[in-house]
Write a protein that holds these residues in place. Structure first.
Motif, short mmCIF file in Angstrom:
data_model
loop_
_atom_site.label_atom_id
_atom_site.label_comp_id
_atom_site.label_asym_id
_atom_site.label_seq_id
_atom_site.Cartn_x
_atom_site.Cartn_y
_atom_site.Cartn_z
N MET A 61 1.32 22.87 -2.28
CA MET A 61 0.81 21.55 -1.93
C MET A 61 1.63 20.92 -0.81
SD MET A 61 -1.81 21.05 -3.82
CE MET A 61 -2.11 19.32 -3.50
N ILE A 62 0.95 20.14 0.02
CA ILE A 62 1.62 19.28 0.99
C ILE A 62 1.54 17.87 0.45
CG2 ILE A 62 1.59 18.40 3.35
CD1 ILE A 62 0.27 21.04 4.19
N GLU A 63 2.69 17.31 0.13
CA GLU A 63 2.74 15.96 -0.42
C GLU A 63 2.75 14.95 0.72
OE1 GLU A 63 2.48 15.79 -3.58
OE2 GLU A 63 3.17 17.75 -4.28
N VAL A 64 1.73 14.09 0.79
CA VAL A 64 1.64 13.08 1.85
C VAL A 64 2.03 11.75 1.22
CG1 VAL A 64 0.21 12.07 3.65
CG2 VAL A 64 -0.25 14.40 2.84
N ILE A 65 3.23 11.29 1.56
CA ILE A 65 3.83 10.15 0.87
C ILE A 65 3.82 8.93 1.79
CG2 ILE A 65 5.92 9.26 -0.22
CD1 ILE A 65 6.67 12.13 -0.89
N GLY A 66 3.21 7.88 1.32
CA GLY A 66 3.24 6.63 2.06
C GLY A 66 4.56 5.91 1.84
N THR A 67 5.00 5.20 2.87
CA THR A 67 6.28 4.50 2.77
C THR A 67 6.27 3.28 3.66
OG1 THR A 67 8.67 4.73 3.05
CG2 THR A 67 7.28 5.88 4.63
N ASP A 68 7.24 2.42 3.43
CA ASP A 68 7.43 1.29 4.34
C ASP A 68 8.49 1.66 5.36
OD1 ASP A 68 9.89 1.07 3.04
OD2 ASP A 68 9.17 -0.50 1.69
N ALA A 69 8.94 0.68 6.15
CA ALA A 69 9.90 0.98 7.20
C ALA A 69 11.30 1.29 6.67
CB ALA A 69 9.97 -0.20 8.19
N LEU B 169 2.08 -5.92 2.43
CA LEU B 169 3.45 -6.39 2.61
C LEU B 169 3.48 -7.69 3.41
CD1 LEU B 169 5.25 -3.01 3.43
CD2 LEU B 169 5.42 -4.35 1.31
N ALA B 170 2.65 -7.78 4.46
CA ALA B 170 2.66 -8.97 5.30
C ALA B 170 2.24 -10.21 4.50
CB ALA B 170 1.73 -8.77 6.50
N TRP C 154 1.73 -15.60 12.56
CA TRP C 154 2.82 -14.95 11.84
C TRP C 154 3.10 -13.58 12.45
CZ3 TRP C 154 5.67 -17.21 8.00
CH2 TRP C 154 5.15 -18.40 7.46
N LEU C 155 4.32 -13.39 12.86
CA LEU C 155 4.75 -12.13 13.46
C LEU C 155 5.58 -11.36 12.44
CD1 LEU C 155 4.86 -10.36 16.02
CD2 LEU C 155 6.89 -11.65 16.71
N CYS C 156 5.13 -10.16 12.08
CA CYS C 156 5.77 -9.38 11.02
C CYS C 156 6.29 -8.08 11.62
CB CYS C 156 4.78 -9.08 9.90
SG CYS C 156 3.97 -10.54 9.23
N GLU C 157 7.62 -7.88 11.56
CA GLU C 157 8.25 -6.70 12.16
C GLU C 157 8.98 -5.88 11.09
OE1 GLU C 157 10.39 -7.77 16.00
OE2 GLU C 157 10.15 -9.76 15.09
N ARG C 158 8.89 -4.56 11.22
CA ARG C 158 9.66 -3.62 10.39
C ARG C 158 9.51 -3.93 8.89
NH1 ARG C 158 13.17 -5.12 14.54
NH2 ARG C 158 14.15 -6.62 13.12
N LEU C 159 8.29 -4.12 8.44
CA LEU C 159 8.07 -4.50 7.05
C LEU C 159 8.61 -3.44 6.10
CD1 LEU C 159 4.48 -5.97 7.35
CD2 LEU C 159 6.58 -7.23 6.88
N GLY C 160 9.40 -3.86 5.14
CA GLY C 160 10.00 -2.96 4.17
C GLY C 160 11.38 -2.45 4.55
N HIS C 161 11.76 -2.66 5.79
CA HIS C 161 13.08 -2.24 6.26
C HIS C 161 14.10 -3.32 5.93
CE1 HIS C 161 16.23 -1.00 9.14
NE2 HIS C 161 15.67 0.20 9.07
N SER C 162 15.36 -2.90 5.81
CA SER C 162 16.40 -3.89 5.52
C SER C 162 16.52 -4.92 6.63
CB SER C 162 17.75 -3.18 5.31
OG SER C 162 18.09 -2.42 6.46
N ALA C 163 16.08 -4.55 7.84
CA ALA C 163 16.14 -5.48 8.97
C ALA C 163 14.77 -6.04 9.32
CB ALA C 163 16.74 -4.77 10.19
N GLU C 164 13.88 -6.11 8.31
CA GLU C 164 12.56 -6.66 8.60
C GLU C 164 12.69 -8.13 9.02
OE1 GLU C 164 10.10 -6.51 5.10
OE2 GLU C 164 10.64 -8.54 4.53
#
Length: 419
Positions: A1-9, A109-110, A175-185
């Motif tokens: 299987m190829i696991e296709v994993i969704g993630t945030d930044a 997330l936004a 609303w400007l949303c940058e790098r959602l989910g990242h520590s520096a979002e």
């Protein structure tokens, strides 16, 4: 299987433990280049082979070349099957070889960061697209609109230019949303006069949230921006647009004093602008939609004008409450528009003017004869306006709906002279 994993930044550190374990077991991991440094630091020496997923064709070739039973992971943003790499993988690989693990999408997330429910929100993607659909969508005045930007085509600046061209900067929170989910979002609300950040991250989206519009410090003499007017929340955008409004005000040839009927007044935009130009006019606004009187009165208060009266009722029956008019704008009527016009003509004073904006030639054919038969001087015109819309590094012209304007003027009484 190829696991296709969704993630945030914030991947891979932000992934759930089960998904991190799939990464550790993989012989091959495909991920956007922006995640490579974090993946290498997380995996350390002896981690899985790492390839870029930014170019679909090379990625598909490498995935097709996997040995049987060789575990692989593809990291994707948010939900891989929502504007993600999932579609391309399904087109190029057997579906039974792929297993998808979605993460919260960038929209989820936004809206979570903004703290606003989003079941009523709509979205639009500008990736690889010209912004014409955004300009058209803004004319419908959505309550909330998430825009997936394309940094290579202007990104957030394109959204701002479309908002400005539509005259709606005061009607939406930006609303400007940058790098959602990242520590520096970074999530911030920008006012119309605020500049975009100099260090704007390419990984960003814009959320537009409808708000009661704030009046700018200075209003023009006439031709107010569309975004100045309060709207019906369930029918946003249904109002006379600025370009047509200017033409109607000119065709009404407003006198210094007298009575103006605004029939089918909507949000009151034309009649209230007329009062700003001619404060001594008596404006009688009529709209059949429930709740319209309060909305028109609220718009009048915002603009510092006072209608003689705002009524909720159906024309032509409700016209009995109005004094005879010197000027009439007929913006409604529906199937009863011919009967409505006859009622108007029975009351129009000598020298009076009636102006009727129309959307169809059939309506023009129906309403022109009564004006001529009543002895009015009749004029017909069609008006088409375009608004500038962002296009890559330039500007294109986006058309508004054309409008036919039927105008009738009743002859003024001839002055009687004495010898």
């Amino acid at each position: 299987m190829i696991e296709v994993i969704g993630t945030d930044a914030g991947a891979p550190a932000s992934l759930p433990p089960a998904h991190q374990e799939l990464l550790r077991q993989a012989a091959l991991v495909a991920a956007p280049r922006r995640l490579h440094a974090a993946l290498q630091s997380w995996a350390g020496v002896g981690g899985p082979a790492l390839i870029a997923s930014d170019q679909p064709e090379p990625l598909l070739e490498q995935l097709r070349g996997l040995d049987a039973g060789q575990p692989a992971v593809v990291l994707a943003s948010g939900d891989p099957l929502w504007f993600g790499i999932g579609r391309l993988l399904l087109e190029g690989l057997p579906a039974d070889q792929l297993r998808f693990h979605p993460a919260p999408s960038s929209l989820q997330l936004a809206f979570a960061r903004i703290g606003r429910p989003w079941q009523d929100a709509s979205w639009l993607s500008l990736h690889g697209r010209d912004p014409e659909p955004l300009a058209a969508r803004l004319q419908q005045r959505p309550g909330a609109l998430a825009v997936l930007t394309d940094p290579s085509r202007g990104g957030a600046e394109t959204v701002r230019r479309c908002l400005r061209a539509a005259g709606l900067e005061q009607a939406y929170g930006f609303w400007l949303c940058e790098r959602l989910g990242h520590s520096a979002e970074r999530v911030q609300r920008l006012a119309p006069e605020d500049h975009l950040p100099a260090d704007l991250d390419p990984l960003h989206l814009v959320v537009l949230v409808a708000e009661p519009p704030q009046l700018p410090d200075r209003l023009p003499l006439f031709g107010l921006p569309d975004g100045v007017f309060l709207q019906h929340p369930d029918r946003p955008g249904l109002m006379t647009k600025r370009e047509v409004r200017i033409q109607l005000l000119a065709d009404l040839d407003l006198p210094q004093e007298g009575v103006l009927w605004d029939i089918g007044a909507g949000v009151g935009s034309v009649g209230l602008e007329a009062l700003r130009l001619r404060p001594a006019l008596q404006l009688w606004a009529l709209e059949q939609r429930g709740g319209s009187a309060a909305l028109i009165e609220a718009n009048a208060e915002r603009l510092g004008v006072k209608p003689a009266r705002v009524l909720e009722g159906r024309a032509p029956e409700a016209l009995a409450e109005l004094p005879d008019p010197d000027r009439v704008l007929v913006g409604g009527g529906g199937r009863d528009r011919r009967a409505l016009l006859h009622a108007v003509l029975a009351r129009l004073r000598p020298g009076g003017v009636v102006v009727i904006p129309l959307a169809t030639v059939e309506a023009l054919a129906e309403l022109r004869p009564p004006l001529e038969q009543a002895g009015l001087t009749v004029a017909v015109a069609q008006h088409q306006a375009w608004r500038g819309a962002a296009l890559a590094d330039g500007t294109r012209l986006a058309p508004l709906n054309p409008v036919l304007v039927l105008r009738g003027e009743r002859p003024a009484p001839v002055p009687v002279t004495t010898a």
